[in-house]
Motif scaffolding. Sequence first.
Motif, PDB file in Angstrom:
ATOM      1  N   GLU A 218       0.802  -1.222   0.000  1.00 27.68           N
ATOM      2  CA  GLU A 218       0.000   0.000   0.000  1.00 27.68           C
ATOM      3  C   GLU A 218       0.834   1.271   0.000  1.00 27.68           C
ATOM      4  N   LEU A 219       2.145   1.160   0.159  1.00 26.60           N
ATOM      5  CA  LEU A 219       2.985   2.349   0.204  1.00 26.60           C
ATOM      6  C   LEU A 219       3.013   3.052  -1.155  1.00 26.60           C
ATOM      7  N   GLN A 220       3.081   4.374  -1.105  1.00 30.35           N
ATOM      8  CA  GLN A 220       3.173   5.177  -2.325  1.00 30.35           C
ATOM      9  C   GLN A 220       4.636   5.404  -2.661  1.00 30.35           C
ATOM     10  N   MET A 221       4.987   5.259  -3.939  1.00 29.35           N
ATOM     11  CA  MET A 221       6.349   5.474  -4.385  1.00 29.35           C
ATOM     12  C   MET A 221       6.518   6.903  -4.888  1.00 29.35           C
ATOM     13  N   ASP A 222       7.742   7.406  -4.809  1.00 28.04           N
ATOM     14  CA  ASP A 222       7.993   8.743  -5.347  1.00 28.04           C
ATOM     15  C   ASP A 222       8.025   8.684  -6.875  1.00 28.04           C
ATOM     16  N   ILE A 223       8.140   9.834  -7.524  1.00 27.38           N
ATOM     17  CA  ILE A 223       8.002   9.900  -8.975  1.00 27.38           C
ATOM     18  C   ILE A 223       9.110   9.132  -9.689  1.00 27.38           C
ATOM     19  N   SER A 224      10.287   9.007  -9.028  1.00 29.04           N
ATOM     20  CA  SER A 224      11.390   8.266  -9.644  1.00 29.04           C
ATOM     21  C   SER A 224      11.285   6.764  -9.419  1.00 29.04           C
ATOM     22  N   GLN A 225      10.341   6.345  -8.556  1.00 27.90           N
ATOM     23  CA  GLN A 225      10.163   4.939  -8.205  1.00 27.90           C
ATOM     24  C   GLN A 225      11.391   4.357  -7.515  1.00 27.90           C
ATOM     25  N   SER A 226      12.222   5.208  -6.932  1.00 27.75           N
ATOM     26  CA  SER A 226      13.443   4.733  -6.282  1.00 27.75           C
ATOM     27  C   SER A 226      13.265   4.490  -4.799  1.00 27.75           C
ATOM     28  N   ALA A 227      12.180   4.974  -4.191  1.00 28.15           N
ATOM     29  CA  ALA A 227      11.968   4.818  -2.752  1.00 28.15           C
ATOM     30  C   ALA A 227      10.519   5.160  -2.421  1.00 28.15           C
ATOM     31  N   PRO A 228       9.988   4.603  -1.320  1.00 29.68           N
ATOM     32  CA  PRO A 228       8.635   4.977  -0.899  1.00 29.68           C
ATOM     33  C   PRO A 228       8.600   6.417  -0.381  1.00 29.68           C
ATOM     34  N   VAL A 229       7.442   7.035  -0.526  1.00 33.49           N
ATOM     35  CA  VAL A 229       7.236   8.369   0.042  1.00 33.49           C
ATOM     36  C   VAL A 229       7.115   8.235   1.559  1.00 33.49           C
ATOM     37  N   ARG A 230       7.825   9.080   2.288  1.00 34.38           N
ATOM     38  CA  ARG A 230       7.815   8.973   3.756  1.00 34.38           C
ATOM     39  C   ARG A 230       6.620   9.736   4.329  1.00 34.38           C
ATOM     40  N   ASN A 231       5.446   9.199   4.061  1.00 32.94           N
ATOM     41  CA  ASN A 231       4.218   9.801   4.566  1.00 32.94           C
ATOM     42  C   ASN A 231       3.752   9.048   5.807  1.00 32.94           C
ATOM     43  N   ARG A 232       2.486   9.255   6.157  1.00 36.10           N
ATOM     44  CA  ARG A 232       1.977   8.646   7.382  1.00 36.10           C
ATOM     45  C   ARG A 232       1.991   7.123   7.306  1.00 36.10           C
ATOM     46  N   ASP A 233       1.698   6.541   6.129  1.00 36.20           N
ATOM     47  CA  ASP A 233       1.722   5.081   5.993  1.00 36.20           C
ATOM     48  C   ASP A 233       3.124   4.527   6.226  1.00 36.20           C
ATOM     49  N   TYR A 234       4.123   5.253   5.751  1.00 40.33           N
ATOM     50  CA  TYR A 234       5.512   4.820   5.950  1.00 40.33           C
ATOM     51  C   TYR A 234       5.879   4.865   7.436  1.00 40.33           C
ATOM     52  N   LEU A 235       5.492   5.947   8.118  1.00 41.48           N
ATOM     53  CA  LEU A 235       5.819   6.067   9.538  1.00 41.48           C
ATOM     54  C   LEU A 235       5.015   5.110  10.394  1.00 41.48           C
ATOM     55  N   GLU A 236       3.857   4.700   9.913  1.00 40.87           N
ATOM     56  CA  GLU A 236       3.080   3.679  10.614  1.00 40.87           C
ATOM     57  C   GLU A 236       3.873   2.377  10.701  1.00 40.87           C
ATOM     58  N   ILE A 237       4.643   2.074   9.670  1.00 38.26           N
ATOM     59  CA  ILE A 237       5.491   0.882   9.695  1.00 38.26           C
ATOM     60  C   ILE A 237       6.526   0.983  10.811  1.00 38.26           C
ATOM     61  N   HIS A 238       7.111   2.163  10.964  1.00 38.32           N
ATOM     62  CA  HIS A 238       8.080   2.357  12.052  1.00 38.32           C
ATOM     63  C   HIS A 238       7.422   2.183  13.419  1.00 38.32           C
ATOM     64  N   ARG A 239       6.175   2.623  13.547  1.00 39.13           N
ATOM     65  CA  ARG A 239       5.476   2.447  14.826  1.00 39.13           C
ATOM     66  C   ARG A 239       5.274   0.964  15.122  1.00 39.13           C
ATOM     67  N   VAL A 240       4.916   0.193  14.099  1.00 40.28           N
ATOM     68  CA  VAL A 240       4.744  -1.248  14.267  1.00 40.28           C
ATOM     69  C   VAL A 240       6.062  -1.900  14.674  1.00 40.28           C
ATOM     70  N   VAL A 241       7.159  -1.485  14.043  1.00 43.22           N
ATOM     71  CA  VAL A 241       8.479  -2.028  14.377  1.00 43.22           C
ATOM     72  C   VAL A 241       8.849  -1.684  15.815  1.00 43.22           C
ATOM     73  N   ASN A 242       8.585  -0.457  16.241  1.00 39.98           N
ATOM     74  CA  ASN A 242       8.909  -0.052  17.616  1.00 39.98           C
ATOM     75  C   ASN A 242       8.130  -0.868  18.633  1.00 39.98           C
TER      76      ASN A 242
END
Length: 585
Positions: A218-242
């Motif tokens: 479900e993560l959104q990629m940036d326009i270059s497709q080189s990395a996910p956009v560090r939005n709320r969904d991305y930081l939610e993953i960090h919360r799960v890891v913590n």
Amino acid sequence: MAGAESFKLNLGHWRSTMSFLGASVPAHQLREPLEHLFAAPASPTEWALHELAIGLHSAFRGGVSKVVVSQGRLRVSLKGERVRCYEDKEQITGGLHFVIFHRRSLGSFLSNLLRGRQFDEFFLLKENLVVSQASGRVKSGVVAFQALRFHEITPRAVGVDSPLGQVPVPGGWVCLGVGGRLGQGKDSRLILVVRGRRFEFPLKLGRAQVVAFLAADELQMDISQSAPVRNRDYLEIHRVVNEALVALQSQALKNPELSLESREKRILGRQLCRSLRTNGRLHEALTLLEAFPLDDSRRAAIHFLRGNLEEAETALNEELEDPGLPPGLRPSRLFDLALVKHLGDPVGALELWLEGHLLIMEQHLERKPHLVSASLEQLLNWWPTIKRCEEKAWNLFRESFSAMIPWSKEKDSPSVWGLWEAARVNKSGLGETHPRQAPTLEIGSWLKLLEQDYEQSYELATRAEAIRKERYGSANPILGHSLALGCLSLLPSDKAKAIRLARARLELMGGLYGEEHPEVGASFGLLAVADRENGVAHLQQSTRLLKKAGLEQSDESPIVCFRGWFHSRSPWDCRLPLRAPSALS
């Protein structure tokens, strides 16, 4: 490719084939695959087409001369920017199939590979595709490669043998340690699989090694497709890891079968304590600190936040009296003790701060003037709350700073704002947009808020928010301080916008920390000040959440922000929560 259950790849001398079994794309969209190159995907199918367009564009710039895409009876032939579509008699089922024509032969490709040169095709296979079951064979000069099930990867597959513990999380797992030991924090990493592509990011979670693997389509990629956009969904993953890390650390400390050295137990206890603090579980963090001989400043910081001033002062005095305290840590402990004492003894607090500031000047004035600025900010965090009736304290303040900053004859005291300007000067060498400028701007916004200069306060808060956002992204909790200041400074002039900022802060903290975190309670306090019509209900919710963490809320001057105490990497210093001025509350 998105939606594929498995894929097969056969490498030939001049021609290779690739099949994505289970993938399906509408025929009318597949006829013009390159048109999706700059699209804004909003569905799994659109993501698949977008990724296909990027792959084709990159392939033609590399070693590919022609590609034929087949689905059912439809054939799409691409050669550079030329696209030709036609129907074939043969019906191909099971997914999308590609025939790739190379400009280089397979022998040339493998020869360059053995010499260490990796071209686009091999780089795609080695780094971007994630497989757990694979088999390969060489027959008649043709390399056949098959890989099934993208997302099932074990710790051993990513170089982590015999971790101390492993817990499952939605879409993957998190493990602690390697080889039966804690490992090193520099090797910590987060491995994400986004629609079949693998990405690795470093993790900063202490001195023990932590490796996390998650599939997150479900993560959104940036326009270059080189990395996910560090939005709320991305930081939610960090919360799960913590959250998973807290469980792992607790299990490791309680497991008698693990033969951890005393040093490793200390490291693990310190890391667990910080994790508990980040999650707002202050009582558990304090209990752990009593069991482990960690720094007294950690206990002092929690005691101060919970209003236990005597316990905080005792812990800091014990550390300052320790002959083994490193000289570099002494100023910060003096600043902490000054903050604790300012509520009852402002003169003694100022004397302690002056002692610490003198040490900072001796150690850093010539090489790191921005640390002198940070020292002045330590004083500005609490000195403006000292009432003018404390004549002895203000006389000492005037004597200490009259030669450094302008003296206001009308108020018979030096200007506190002049002290802030002096702090700004010491940071001027860093540049206007340096991240260290943000806390200075936030303190300036607070000072102007106390002076009821709301326009200037809002301007400084907005500048601080812009610096934070440029550095850390728009969904980072570090924005919470400037959002709270901006909301308070807007109340007299634009109540509707102030309410929107308060709700934005509440949504940000709730999404990152969960609905029961103290920062969510502070956000409800801010919303109670901004939205007077529903203020009673918001304040009740704020009081409940803060009480759960052992913190007291105030009706007259509510807590609206904790000034980064929870989310900073190592804020084991005493920090004064931001409260709404009585003129606004």
